[in-house]
Design a protein around this motif. Structure first.
Motif, PDB file in Angstrom:
ATOM      1  N   ALA A  98       0.950  -1.253   0.081  1.00  0.00           N
ATOM      2  CA  ALA A  98       0.025   0.036  -0.135  1.00  0.00           C
ATOM      3  C   ALA A  98       0.830   1.443  -0.110  1.00  0.00           C
ATOM      4  O   ALA A  98       2.026   1.418   0.798  1.00  0.00           O
ATOM      5  N   GLY A  99       0.422   2.033  -1.043  1.00  0.00           N
ATOM      6  CA  GLY A  99       1.293   3.448  -0.965  1.00  0.00           C
ATOM      7  C   GLY A  99       2.603   3.373  -1.899  1.00  0.00           C
ATOM      8  O   GLY A  99       3.164   4.462  -1.782  1.00  0.00           O
ATOM      9  N   SER A 100       2.943   2.173  -2.374  1.00  0.00           N
ATOM     10  CA  SER A 100       4.363   2.091  -2.829  1.00  0.00           C
ATOM     11  C   SER A 100       4.299   2.722  -4.355  1.00  0.00           C
ATOM     12  O   SER A 100       3.447   3.166  -4.898  1.00  0.00           O
ATOM     13  N   ASP A 101       5.401   3.109  -4.747  1.00  0.00           N
ATOM     14  CA  ASP A 101       5.689   3.752  -5.827  1.00  0.00           C
ATOM     15  C   ASP A 101       6.087   2.725  -6.967  1.00  0.00           C
ATOM     16  O   ASP A 101       7.108   2.027  -6.585  1.00  0.00           O
ATOM     17  N   PHE A 102       5.464   2.727  -8.205  1.00  0.00           N
ATOM     18  CA  PHE A 102       5.668   1.525  -8.989  1.00  0.00           C
ATOM     19  C   PHE A 102       7.213   1.655  -9.418  1.00  0.00           C
ATOM     20  O   PHE A 102       7.866   0.500  -9.448  1.00  0.00           O
ATOM     21  N   GLU A 103       7.575   2.835 -10.077  1.00  0.00           N
ATOM     22  CA  GLU A 103       9.015   2.866 -10.395  1.00  0.00           C
ATOM     23  C   GLU A 103      10.051   2.764  -9.309  1.00  0.00           C
ATOM     24  O   GLU A 103      10.998   2.005  -9.719  1.00  0.00           O
ATOM     25  N   GLN A 104       9.870   3.325  -8.154  1.00  0.00           N
ATOM     26  CA  GLN A 104      11.086   3.274  -7.239  1.00  0.00           C
ATOM     27  C   GLN A 104      10.902   2.067  -6.413  1.00  0.00           C
ATOM     28  O   GLN A 104      12.252   1.470  -6.030  1.00  0.00           O
ATOM     29  N   ASN A 105       9.570   1.441  -6.281  1.00  0.00           N
ATOM     30  CA  ASN A 105       9.631   0.078  -5.453  1.00  0.00           C
ATOM     31  C   ASN A 105       9.383  -1.089  -6.292  1.00  0.00           C
ATOM     32  O   ASN A 105      10.480  -1.961  -5.979  1.00  0.00           O
ATOM     33  N   VAL A 106       8.522  -1.101  -7.138  1.00  0.00           N
ATOM     34  CA  VAL A 106       8.100  -2.311  -7.858  1.00  0.00           C
ATOM     35  C   VAL A 106       8.983  -2.708  -8.742  1.00  0.00           C
ATOM     36  O   VAL A 106       9.634  -3.758  -9.001  1.00  0.00           O
ATOM     37  N   LEU A 107       9.428  -1.669  -9.735  1.00  0.00           N
ATOM     38  CA  LEU A 107      10.052  -1.885 -10.906  1.00  0.00           C
ATOM     39  C   LEU A 107      11.638  -2.308 -10.648  1.00  0.00           C
ATOM     40  O   LEU A 107      12.148  -2.938 -11.030  1.00  0.00           O
ATOM     41  N   SER A 108      12.076  -1.350  -9.846  1.00  0.00           N
ATOM     42  CA  SER A 108      13.350  -1.798  -9.094  1.00  0.00           C
ATOM     43  C   SER A 108      13.614  -3.107  -8.501  1.00  0.00           C
ATOM     44  O   SER A 108      14.627  -3.919  -8.914  1.00  0.00           O
ATOM     45  N   ALA A 109      12.654  -3.739  -7.853  1.00  0.00           N
ATOM     46  CA  ALA A 109      12.592  -5.119  -7.358  1.00  0.00           C
ATOM     47  C   ALA A 109      12.504  -6.059  -8.557  1.00  0.00           C
ATOM     48  O   ALA A 109      13.217  -7.154  -8.482  1.00  0.00           O
ATOM     49  N   LEU A 110      11.894  -5.825  -9.622  1.00  0.00           N
ATOM     50  CA  LEU A 110      11.598  -6.573 -10.574  1.00  0.00           C
ATOM     51  C   LEU A 110      12.954  -6.919 -11.569  1.00  0.00           C
ATOM     52  O   LEU A 110      13.319  -7.908 -11.843  1.00  0.00           O
ATOM     53  N   VAL A 111      13.556  -5.846 -11.490  1.00  0.00           N
ATOM     54  CA  VAL A 111      14.691  -5.404 -12.313  1.00  0.00           C
ATOM     55  C   VAL A 111      16.041  -6.501 -11.571  1.00  0.00           C
ATOM     56  O   VAL A 111      16.791  -7.167 -12.091  1.00  0.00           O
ATOM     57  N   SER A 112      15.862  -6.406 -10.133  1.00  0.00           N
ATOM     58  CA  SER A 112      16.759  -7.097  -9.463  1.00  0.00           C
ATOM     59  C   SER A 112      16.620  -8.609  -9.225  1.00  0.00           C
ATOM     60  O   SER A 112      17.501  -9.343  -8.972  1.00  0.00           O
ATOM     61  N   SER A 113      15.223  -9.124  -9.770  1.00  0.00           N
ATOM     62  CA  SER A 113      14.763 -10.474  -9.532  1.00  0.00           C
ATOM     63  C   SER A 113      14.530 -11.221 -10.633  1.00  0.00           C
ATOM     64  O   SER A 113      14.462 -12.438 -10.674  1.00  0.00           O
ATOM     65  N   GLU A 114      14.051 -10.388 -11.603  1.00  0.00           N
ATOM     66  CA  GLU A 114      13.815 -11.020 -12.988  1.00  0.00           C
ATOM     67  C   GLU A 114      14.473 -10.543 -14.091  1.00  0.00           C
ATOM     68  O   GLU A 114      15.012  -9.453 -14.037  1.00  0.00           O
ATOM     69  N   VAL A 115      14.113 -10.835 -15.230  1.00  0.00           N
ATOM     70  CA  VAL A 115      14.475 -10.338 -16.562  1.00  0.00           C
ATOM     71  C   VAL A 115      13.549  -9.265 -17.024  1.00  0.00           C
ATOM     72  O   VAL A 115      12.345  -9.551 -17.237  1.00  0.00           O
ATOM     73  N   VAL A 116      14.053  -8.101 -17.126  1.00  0.00           N
ATOM     74  CA  VAL A 116      13.180  -6.992 -17.497  1.00  0.00           C
ATOM     75  C   VAL A 116      14.068  -6.612 -18.826  1.00  0.00           C
ATOM     76  O   VAL A 116      15.097  -6.177 -18.921  1.00  0.00           O
ATOM     77  N   MET A 117      13.338  -6.364 -19.932  1.00  0.00           N
ATOM     78  CA  MET A 117      13.761  -5.987 -21.231  1.00  0.00           C
ATOM     79  C   MET A 117      13.547  -4.086 -21.472  1.00  0.00           C
ATOM     80  O   MET A 117      12.151  -3.832 -20.998  1.00  0.00           O
ATOM     81  N   SER A 118      14.194  -3.754 -22.313  1.00  0.00           N
ATOM     82  CA  SER A 118      13.905  -2.379 -22.771  1.00  0.00           C
ATOM     83  C   SER A 118      13.704  -2.255 -24.431  1.00  0.00           C
ATOM     84  O   SER A 118      14.212  -3.019 -24.877  1.00  0.00           O
ATOM     85  N   VAL A 119      12.780  -1.548 -24.712  1.00  0.00           N
ATOM     86  CA  VAL A 119      12.669  -1.314 -26.063  1.00  0.00           C
ATOM     87  C   VAL A 119      12.599   0.394 -26.409  1.00  0.00           C
ATOM     88  O   VAL A 119      11.873   0.799 -25.551  1.00  0.00           O
ATOM     89  N   SER A 120      13.347   0.878 -27.185  1.00  0.00           N
ATOM     90  CA  SER A 120      13.479   2.095 -27.353  1.00  0.00           C
ATOM     91  C   SER A 120      12.809   2.804 -28.433  1.00  0.00           C
ATOM     92  O   SER A 120      12.575   2.404 -29.568  1.00  0.00           O
ATOM     93  N   ASN A 121      12.301   4.157 -28.324  1.00  0.00           N
ATOM     94  CA  ASN A 121      11.437   5.016 -29.257  1.00  0.00           C
ATOM     95  C   ASN A 121      12.840   5.768 -30.004  1.00  0.00           C
ATOM     96  O   ASN A 121      12.385   6.754 -30.556  1.00  0.00           O
ATOM     97  N   GLY A 122      14.038   5.750 -29.541  1.00  0.00           N
ATOM     98  CA  GLY A 122      15.170   6.207 -30.120  1.00  0.00           C
ATOM     99  C   GLY A 122      15.001   7.690 -29.679  1.00  0.00           C
ATOM    100  O   GLY A 122      14.816   7.991 -28.346  1.00  0.00           O
ATOM    101  N   THR A 123      14.803   8.842 -30.589  1.00  0.00           N
ATOM    102  CA  THR A 123      14.944  10.242 -30.146  1.00  0.00           C
ATOM    103  C   THR A 123      13.406  10.644 -30.772  1.00  0.00           C
ATOM    104  O   THR A 123      13.512  12.018 -30.950  1.00  0.00           O
ATOM    105  N   ASN A 124      12.463  10.006 -30.877  1.00  0.00           N
ATOM    106  CA  ASN A 124      11.277  10.390 -31.391  1.00  0.00           C
ATOM    107  C   ASN A 124      10.637  10.895 -30.278  1.00  0.00           C
ATOM    108  O   ASN A 124      10.848  11.029 -29.132  1.00  0.00           O
ATOM    109  N   LEU A 125       9.185  11.798 -30.495  1.00  0.00           N
ATOM    110  CA  LEU A 125       8.766  12.339 -29.546  1.00  0.00           C
ATOM    111  C   LEU A 125       8.412  11.568 -28.401  1.00  0.00           C
ATOM    112  O   LEU A 125       7.792  10.579 -28.274  1.00  0.00           O
ATOM    113  N   PHE A 126       8.686  12.143 -27.223  1.00  0.00           N
ATOM    114  CA  PHE A 126       8.288  11.801 -25.622  1.00  0.00           C
ATOM    115  C   PHE A 126       8.057  12.911 -24.919  1.00  0.00           C
ATOM    116  O   PHE A 126       9.059  13.659 -24.875  1.00  0.00           O
ATOM    117  N   ALA A 127       6.773  13.087 -24.450  1.00  0.00           N
ATOM    118  CA  ALA A 127       6.379  14.191 -23.711  1.00  0.00           C
ATOM    119  C   ALA A 127       5.672  13.980 -22.466  1.00  0.00           C
ATOM    120  O   ALA A 127       4.224  13.490 -22.663  1.00  0.00           O
TER     121      ALA A 127
END
Length: 255
Positions: free
Chosen positions: A197-226
């Motif tokens: 309860a009250g956890s931050d997905f990026e700070q708490n959940v995603l960092s835990a996933l990265v340390s315990s599971e395979v997490v992949m990245s797909v890039s949009n390069g330098t296209n629009l992101f805002a």
């Protein structure tokens, strides 16, 4: 459409406290982008690119969002859930709402990104990691350089909201990219203890996933992101008319 159909959850419950001077009481997802409520643009883009089921995770401005859905998106089957306890709980609510799916795409209702959502989900399904995140190589974006990615696209460290030195980046060839806030997740990750309860997905959940599971990245390069979470970023985004109309063609919100 790229690949098989998929389900998406839009996190649309933020209060938008940094935009109250221009929001006039609207939740961020209903603010006009190129003169049209962003939620409608995002939903229609998802549908065009292979999404067949949408869940909205609501909080601030719930009544206004429901009114908009019932009038402007009434032809689309949309499920909804309520969360006011942090982004970790918002994602968990989405995973539970769509638990009968093998995987779910979660994305923010205040972010414009030049990416094909169906292609991202196909990438995720082809590799079958616990999670896939969309990243950007753009500079000057929020939380710049917080994602450390190896040559094979695997995320080795995620330091959003933390001091980068605390991550202990293990791979010698890591490069630093930035998070776009689009995640393909196996619904089975809902059992992670990090979803407190009250956890931050990026700070708490995603960092835990990265340390315990395979997490992949797909890039949009330098296209629009805002991420239009501030008044200045919102104004700058709305000045990019040609890019916005390419991503969200005029008339597409009434398809």
């Amino acid at each position: 459409m790229a690949g098989d159909s998929f389900a998406a959850a839009i996190l649309a419950g933020g209060q938008g406290t940094r935009m109250k001077d221009i929001a006039d009481g609207l939740p961020k997802c209903l603010l006009p982008i190129d003169g049209r409520p962003f939620l409608g643009l995002l939903v229609r883009k998802l549908l065009r690119e292979g999404c067949d089921e949408i869940a909205l995770i609501l909080g601030y401005g719930e009544r206004l969002v429901r009114e908009y859905i019932s009038t402007e998106l009434r032809d689309i089957p949309i499920r909804s859930g309520i969360c006011s306890a942090g982004t970790g709980q918002a994602v968990l609510t989405a995973l539970r709402l769509l638990s009968y799916r093998d995987d779910v795409m979660c994305l923010n209702g205040d972010t414009v990104i030049d990416v094909h959502y169906g292609t991202v989900m196909k990438f995720h399904r082809d590799l079958q990691p616990a999670a896939t995140i969309v990243t950007t190589d753009l500079r000057g974006v929020p939380n710049e350089g917080a994602v450390f990615v190896g040559p094979d696209g695997r995320v080795w460290a995620f330091t959003e909201g933390k001091a980068p030195a605390s991550a202990g980046v293990p791979h010698p060839d890591n490069r630093r990219v930035s998070n776009c806030g689009v995640y393909c997740l196996r619904t089975s990750v809902s059992g992670l203890p990090a979803f407190a309860a009250g956890s931050d997905f990026e700070q708490n959940v995603l960092s835990a996933l990265v340390s315990s599971e395979v997490v992949m990245s797909v890039s949009n390069g330098t296209n629009l992101f805002a991420d239009f979470g501030t008044a200045d970023r919102y104004r700058r985004l709305n000045s990019r008319t040609s890019e916005l109309r390419r991503l969200y063609p005029v008339g597409s919100e009434t398809r």
